[in-house]
Design an enzyme around this catalytic site. Structure first.
Site, PDB file in Angstrom:
ATOM      1  N   PRO A  73       0.808  -1.226   0.000  1.00  0.00           N
ATOM      2  CA  PRO A  73       0.000   0.000   0.000  1.00  0.00           C
ATOM      3  C   PRO A  73       0.839   1.272   0.000  1.00  0.00           C
ATOM      4  CG  PRO A  73      -0.917  -1.592   1.524  1.00  0.00           C
ATOM      5  CD  PRO A  73       0.401  -2.156   1.068  1.00  0.00           C
ATOM      6  N   CYS A  74       0.310   2.276  -0.703  1.00  0.00           N
ATOM      7  CA  CYS A  74       1.067   3.515  -0.912  1.00  0.00           C
ATOM      8  C   CYS A  74       0.614   4.668  -0.024  1.00  0.00           C
ATOM      9  CB  CYS A  74       0.949   3.947  -2.379  1.00  0.00           C
ATOM     10  SG  CYS A  74      -0.735   4.477  -2.845  1.00  0.00           S
ATOM     11  N   GLN A  75      -0.479   4.481   0.733  1.00  0.00           N
ATOM     12  CA  GLN A  75      -1.111   5.638   1.375  1.00  0.00           C
ATOM     13  C   GLN A  75      -0.154   6.443   2.248  1.00  0.00           C
ATOM     14  OE1 GLN A  75      -2.434   2.637   1.092  1.00  0.00           O
ATOM     15  NE2 GLN A  75      -4.629   2.754   0.687  1.00  0.00           N
TER      16      GLN A  75
END
EC number: 2.1.1.37
Length: 381
Positions: A73-75
């Site tokens: 995940p990049c958040q």
């Protein structure tokens, strides 16, 4: 046939890119709705496990993979995130991913290749410390590594630059021509070069400059992918289109006027953004691009993050949300790819995925030569 694991698998877009010449031994994603789409496209052969990666152990992973892929995940790494970086709850699953890789190595099943994908913000997050932590994780696990930024617009009409870090196990030979002594355009961007230059000496010694060819010139444009009668969204009324145009600044209205004079059908991608004017007042603005490329698909948290399109045929202007099928086409997926019935679920799936032709390019020009040379060497021995 080389085998692979696909973590943070979503709808299996990496699997689509790798192609039928690769055998998926294991896939994992936390999202049950994405898991349903994965199974709808790839069958229920048992390779998919839906659940938290932190709950997995190497003992549960079958076979001996040649490649382990993780689009974590990049958040926490993105510019739109909260700046927690790899210490964040979601992007921190990078370490859970590597716990599994190390567990495989402890059992004598270390993959020859490990590839991770994320936003380009990972190069600069936490002042570059997150990229250093990624590089150190590769190196301490026994992998030499190389970073590349690949923009999907080389393959599909979508502006989507992403960071790929590909590591090769230290016991594996490097065939001649797959690395360069120096960085090369277009995949070693100034940001990649700066990030590698900032690494401590011991990590720079483990860094590689992967030598990928530039793909053939893309001839497909955004307008080629547009549906006339989409089933997931409706065309706006003329009044709704007028309201959208009224949100544009003079510069963006000028872009629309230029598109009307182009002499061909033009399709522009529109995002709504909050801007501050010269008096310090905030106002919502509609910003459009007419460069034959869509803006980057994003995981929608609200209506403003969903891309609207303007379709211009001379004096005629129409608008609507981009359709689910159009987003899939921008990700390089065939029209036979099964999408969720819900528009929001489909947009979330594609906006969070890997562009399939990018994965194919990496496979053809990097993974397969590396895996093939190793298999040949084992046969010769």
């Amino acid at each position: 046939m080389p085998g692979f694991y696909e973590f943070f698998a979503g709808g299996g877009m990496v699997r689509a890119g790798l192609g039928a010449g690769w055998d998926c031994l294991f896939a994992n994603d936390f999202d049950a709705r994405k898991g349903l789409t994965y199974q709808a496209n790839w069958g229920t052969g048992g390779e998919l496990t839906v659940g938290d990666i932190r709950a997995l152990s190497a003992d549960a992973l079958p076979g001996h993979p040649d490649l382990v892929w993780g689009s974590f995940p990049c958040q926490d790494l993105s510019l739109a995130g909260h700046g927690k970086g790899l210490a964040g709850e979601r992007s921190g699953t990078f370490y859970a991913f590597w716990d599994l890789v190390r567990g495989l190595a402890d059992q004598g099943r270390a993959p020859r290749l490990v590839a991770v994908e994320n936003v380009c913000g990972a190069l600069t997050s936490q002042g570059g410390r997150d990229f250093e932590a990624m590089a150190r994780t590769f190196a301490e696990a026994g992998y030499r590594f190389g970073a590349l930024v690949i923009n999907a617009d080389l393959f599909t009409p979508q502006s989507r630059p992403r960071l790929f870090v590909v590591g090769i196990h230290g016991d594996s030979a490097l065939p001649e021509g797959l690395t360069s002594p120096e960085p090369l355009a277009p995949f070693h961007t100034p940001a990649v070069i700066r990030a590698v230059d900032r690494l401590p000496d011991d990590l720079r010694d483990q860094a590689l400059w992967w030598n990928l060819p530039t793909p053939p010139h893309r001839t497909q444009v955004f307008a080629d992918l547009i549906e006339e009668a989409p089933d997931s969204v409706a065309w706006h009324t003329p009044a709704e289109t007028d309201r959208l145009l009224a949100l544009m600044s003079p510069v963006n209205r000028a872009k629309v006027q230029a598109a009307q004079r182009a002499g061909r059908r033009m399709v522009g991608g529109v995002y709504r953004r909050t801007r501050t004017d010269a008096a310090g007042k905030k106002a919502q603005r509609a910003e459009v691009r007419f460069d034959d490329v869509a803006g980057c698909l994003r995981t929608p948290s609200g209506g403003s993050s969903r891309q609207t399109i303007l379709v211009i045929d001379g004096r005629r202007i129409r608008s609507r949300l981009i359709s689910a099928r159009e987003t899939a086409r921008l990700m390089g997926l065939p029209d036979s790819y099964v999408l969720p019935r819900s528009y929001s679920d489909a947009y979330h799936l594609t906006g969070d995925g890997v562009v399939a032709p990018v994965a194919r390019h990496l496979a053809q020009h990097l993974f397969e030569p590396l895996v093939g040379s190793a298999i040949a060497a084992q046969a010769a021995a």
